[in-house]
Design a protein around this motif. Structure first.
Motif, short mmCIF file in Angstrom:
data_model
loop_
_atom_site.label_atom_id
_atom_site.label_comp_id
_atom_site.label_asym_id
_atom_site.label_seq_id
_atom_site.Cartn_x
_atom_site.Cartn_y
_atom_site.Cartn_z
N LEU B 91 0.70 -1.20 -0.04
CA LEU B 91 0.00 -0.03 0.25
C LEU B 91 0.80 1.13 -0.03
O LEU B 91 0.60 2.05 -0.65
CB LEU B 91 -0.82 0.00 1.29
N PHE B 92 2.01 1.34 0.70
CA PHE B 92 2.70 2.33 0.88
C PHE B 92 3.62 2.64 -0.13
O PHE B 92 3.63 3.91 -0.75
CB PHE B 92 3.46 2.42 2.28
N THR B 93 4.03 1.71 -0.84
CA THR B 93 4.70 1.60 -1.97
C THR B 93 4.14 2.29 -3.24
O THR B 93 4.51 3.04 -3.86
CB THR B 93 5.45 0.27 -2.19
N LEU B 94 2.81 1.60 -3.05
CA LEU B 94 1.91 2.15 -4.35
C LEU B 94 1.57 3.61 -4.25
O LEU B 94 1.74 4.53 -5.14
CB LEU B 94 0.84 1.58 -4.35
N LEU B 95 1.24 4.04 -3.03
CA LEU B 95 1.15 5.54 -2.66
C LEU B 95 2.25 6.57 -2.91
O LEU B 95 2.20 7.19 -3.70
CB LEU B 95 0.76 5.89 -1.34
N SER B 96 3.50 6.09 -2.31
CA SER B 96 4.71 6.90 -2.54
C SER B 96 5.52 6.94 -3.75
O SER B 96 5.75 7.95 -4.30
CB SER B 96 5.61 6.69 -1.30
N SER B 97 5.38 5.76 -4.45
CA SER B 97 6.11 5.59 -5.77
C SER B 97 5.38 6.41 -6.78
O SER B 97 5.87 6.94 -7.72
CB SER B 97 6.29 4.03 -5.89
N SER B 98 3.87 6.16 -6.91
CA SER B 98 3.09 6.74 -7.83
C SER B 98 2.98 8.20 -7.69
O SER B 98 3.26 9.22 -8.64
CB SER B 98 1.93 6.21 -7.74
N LEU B 99 3.22 8.63 -6.44
CA LEU B 99 3.03 10.24 -6.21
C LEU B 99 4.60 10.83 -6.73
O LEU B 99 4.51 11.71 -7.50
CB LEU B 99 3.01 10.53 -4.51
N VAL B 100 5.60 10.17 -6.41
CA VAL B 100 7.00 10.66 -6.93
C VAL B 100 6.89 10.69 -8.38
O VAL B 100 7.48 11.75 -9.19
CB VAL B 100 8.10 9.99 -6.33
N ALA B 101 6.55 9.59 -8.96
CA ALA B 101 6.60 9.15 -10.23
C ALA B 101 5.67 10.37 -11.08
O ALA B 101 6.12 10.71 -12.09
CB ALA B 101 6.07 7.92 -10.91
N TYR B 102 4.69 10.60 -10.48
CA TYR B 102 3.51 11.57 -10.96
C TYR B 102 4.32 13.04 -11.05
O TYR B 102 4.28 13.82 -12.15
CB TYR B 102 2.38 11.67 -9.97
N GLY B 103 5.23 13.55 -9.91
CA GLY B 103 6.02 14.60 -9.95
C GLY B 103 7.19 14.66 -11.16
O GLY B 103 6.99 15.64 -11.94
N PHE B 104 7.82 13.38 -11.30
CA PHE B 104 8.65 13.46 -12.46
C PHE B 104 8.00 13.42 -13.84
O PHE B 104 8.99 13.85 -14.68
CB PHE B 104 9.73 12.10 -12.16
#
Lengths: 447, 288
Positions: B91-104
């Motif tokens: 759950l945390f990986t999905l949230l954090s990684s997708s948020l960072v990837a969205y930024g990039f």
């Protein structure tokens, strides 16, 4: 809905696994015990009883590993008691990470209960006592009585020789078709037991020596060992070890009629359902018997332990009080053989008692105690020697070629020792020992 | 030059398929062999494991191995521990990684590409290098012998998953973002309501990788967990191995039965996520 699920997960996490990182209370000792469910269960039952009588509480940490131990030490969180091999013990002691047990054991009658060789094997080159062995064993030749009887061969006795052993192996090897490998081999000796034969043949190595020595008596044993495979009296050691074949299966299934293994060997005793006996290692002609006896490795105490007295008490209890190690062969006042015969009635009359008593009477020590496996130069030695031995057993190298490489291996040892001397963490006693050793190594041999 | 007849074309095509499938079948069999051995051994007795010739299908399957496997160590407790840790990490990986990837992938700011390169370069560091500094840091935080070191890092994203998701997000047309902006949506609304639903295949891939990685993780729990009550299934397997090792003999049939049970959730999750997983890999991993 999703938010509620996340909150629930968070709550469960907090309630069960996270948090509760308790600080170590005075009188509490952390024991980094083996990850063995049965052992942990017994200890968990007995620890409260020990705590009542001694005032020392033991906390069990059963998940061990060298990387973990180093990480814990770096963080100042080393367990109070943990297992060390001979190599690890010397290295950690040289960095001042282990408590010299002489500081806490003075006047304790427990020390007098230990076999002197057991204390000796826990002693490092600086003379400090850094580990207490929690077990000892010898090795012997397990054999199938029924196969011996069927072949009409006399069972091995305490005086049998290497020639007797080879003759028995020859008679017990079954080869229904000469173009096929034997369906049963006479004997199997794992390559890690070759050194036990080396000491039987008179090889002697200095304790805490730093360089590799391969005397002629060892080379003779290598040749004899290889000839067992050449003659197909023994299965190819590489094949057996690659297949992960286990000792009980080899003997139980009749793939081999004789097997060199540890004595006692709990799994063998518990699982063999065929008639079996055990004999001492065969003697080599004209050589005084010197039986393998291992007491290397043991429990060490961290130098950062908060309460050394409590930790010593706990250590003594683990060795002599817990039921899991009893009767413990490191204690001289314990009738080890009778205890094991009571536990496993199949041992009575099997030869176990004779093998054990002989190993005490003619204690040849532990080859791992020799430079190759116990000294702190064993790393650079084994790094070079082990591949050569593997090649030797694979016939890619001759015994003479192996012997010729000893000089090069010891040159590597010298460089390693010089490197070690540059370590700032090296304790003074170890430093002077190493400097002296290096001086002797660099001096040309006197004629 | 005469054109090949229909029959000849068909034959050539069949030949090509036969070769391709033949190679695939052989390779598949090679890769399946250890798994099949594990399946077979899990229902054998101790002697059957090393019987020669090996009997792939035992005459009398020993189903008790599975009962023994779950009783020699607290399987239920370790299963629950592993499930909780894995669920949190996924759950945390999905949230954090997708948020960072969205930024990039969607935001423009100075040093973005440099930051992305730095983020990717952290993948090059082997775990052994960071093990001791991380352990010391967690020890200072008082997190040793808790699940925090296993879970909390997932809140900070994983470079590989960030890369995977960024590549996928770049394939989503920006026109969706612009339409949402015109409708008054903010950056976070676009991320949550537009990008994430469209990125389901990539998210499924990340979830699957993360699940398998965490479920099978041995080293992390070994390093950070001390008390048996907080252990995971992989540590349980180690305990099982030590339990029956005695003086050196491993009861492979029990160990394989336990390993099979530990593997089952991985297989179930893979089959459930298979469709999304393959699509996610095709769309996210291969496009720039």
């Amino acid at each position: 809905m999703k938010l509620a699920a996340m909150v629930c997960i968070g709550a469960v996490l907090l309630a069960s696994g996270c948090g509760n990182n308790g600080r170590q209370a005075p009188g509490t000792v952390v024991y980094n015990c083996p990850a063995n469910a049965a052992e942990v269960a017994v200890l968990q039952k007995e620890i409260p009883v020990f705590a009542e009588t001694s005032g020392v509480t033991i906390t069990l940490h059963p998940f061990t590993g060298q990387e973990k131990l180093y990480a814990m030490m770096a963080a100042g969180k080393a367990p109070d008691i943990f297992y060390t091999s001979g190599v690890m013990r010397d290295q950690l002691a040289s960095e001042g990470r282990l408590l010299d047990l002489r500081q806490v054991s003075g006047g304790d009658p427990f020390v007098g209960r230990l076999w002197p060789h057991s204390i000796q094997s826990g002693t490092s080159p600086d003379g400090g006592w850094y580990s207490v062995g929690n077990w000892e064993f010898t090795c012997g030749v397990y054999y199938r009585k029924d196969l011996f009887d069927a072949a009409g061969i006399r069972h091995p006795d305490t005086a049998w020789t290497w020639d007797d052993c080879v003759a028995a192996a020859r008679a017990l090897t079954v080869r229904p078709d000469s173009s096929q490998p034997p369906s049963r081999y006479g004997i199997f000796i794992g390559s890690h037991f070759v050194e036990a034969l080396e000491i039987m043949n008179g090889s002697r190595f200095p304790s805490n020596g730093l360089t590799l020595t391969v005397p002629e008596t060892s080379l003779e044993v290598y040749r004899a060992y290889l000839s067992l495979m050449d003659e197909e009296l023994m299965p190819d050691v590489r094949r057996v070890q690659a297949m992960g074949m286990q000792a009980p299966q080899l003997l139980q299934t009749g793939r081999v009629a004789m097997l060199v293994e540890a004595v006692p060997h709990q799994t063998l005793i518990e699982t063999l359902s065929v008639p079996w006996g055990v004999a001492p290692l065969p003697r080599f002609k004209g050589k005084a018997p010197a039986y393998f006896r291992s007491s290397s490795g043991g429990l060490s105490v961290s130098s950062s332990t908060a309460d050394p007295r409590a930790t010593w008490k706990a250590l003594v209890w683990i060795i002599s009080g817990t039921s899991i190690y009893q009767p413990n062969p490191v204690l001289r006042d314990v009738d080890f053989t009778s205890g094991w015969e009571r536990r496993y009635p199949s041992l009575a009359g099997s030869g176990f008692r004779e093998v054990w008593d002989l190993s005490l009477k003619h204690n040849g020590g532990d080859p791992r105690f020799f430079v190759r496996f116990s000294s702190w130069t064993s790393g650079p030695i084994l790094e070079k020697l082990q591949p050569l031995l593997d090649r030797l057993w694979s016939r890619e190298l001759s015994v003479e070629e192996l012997n010729a490489s000893v000089h090069g291996i010891n040159a590597g040892v010298r460089s390693q020792l010089e490197e070690t001397l540059r370590h700032r963490t090296l304790q003074p006693a170890f430093r002077s020992h190493l400097e002296q050793a290096l001086k002797e190594l660099n001096e040309p041999p006197s004629h | 030059m005469a054109r090949p007849s229909q029959w000849e074309t068909l034959l050539a095509s069949a030949g090509r398929y036969a070769v391709s499938y033949g190679i695939l079948i052989v390779l598949g069999a090679v890769f399946m062999l250890p798994l099949l051995w594990m399946l077979s051994v899990s229902v054998q007795d101790a002697e059957g494991v090393f019987a020669q010739p090996f009997q792939w299908v035992p005459e009398h399957p020993r189903w008790e191995n599975f009962r023994d496997a779950v009783t020699v160590f607290p399987f239920g407790r370790y299963l629950a521990n592993t499930a909780i840790i894995t669920a949190a990490v996924v759950l945390f990986t999905l949230l954090s990684s997708s948020l960072v990837a969205y930024g990039f992938s969607r935001m423009r700011f100075h040093g973005r590409d440099l930051l992305f390169a730095i983020c990717l370069s952290t993948m090059m560091l082997p775990g052994q290098v960071t093990m001791i500094p991380l352990y010391v840091a967690y020890a200072r935080l008082g997190w040793i012998d808790t699940w925090y070191p296993l879970i909390v890092p997932a809140l900070f994203g994983s470079p590989f998953y960030i890369f995977l998701l960024r590549q996928f997000f770049l394939t989503i047309p920006r026109e969706y973002d612009e339409a949402a902006l015109l409708d008054g949506a903010g950056k976070l609304r676009i991320y949550w309501s537009i990008i994430l639903p469209l990125a389901r295949p990539a998210l499924a891939t990340v979830a699957l990788f993360s699940f398998v990685g965490t479920w099978n993780d041995f080293f992390g729990p070994l390093i950070y967990i001390n008390t048996p009550e907080k252990a995971t299934l992989t540590l349980g397997l180690q305990m099982l191995k030590a339990q029956i090792v005695g003086t050196g003999t491993v009861q492979w049939h029990i160990l394989m039965a336990a390993s099979l049970l530990v593997m089952v959730p991985n297989v179930i999750v893979f089959f459930l996520a298979q469709k999304h997983f393959i699509r996610g890999l095709q769309m996210g991993g291969l496009r720039g």
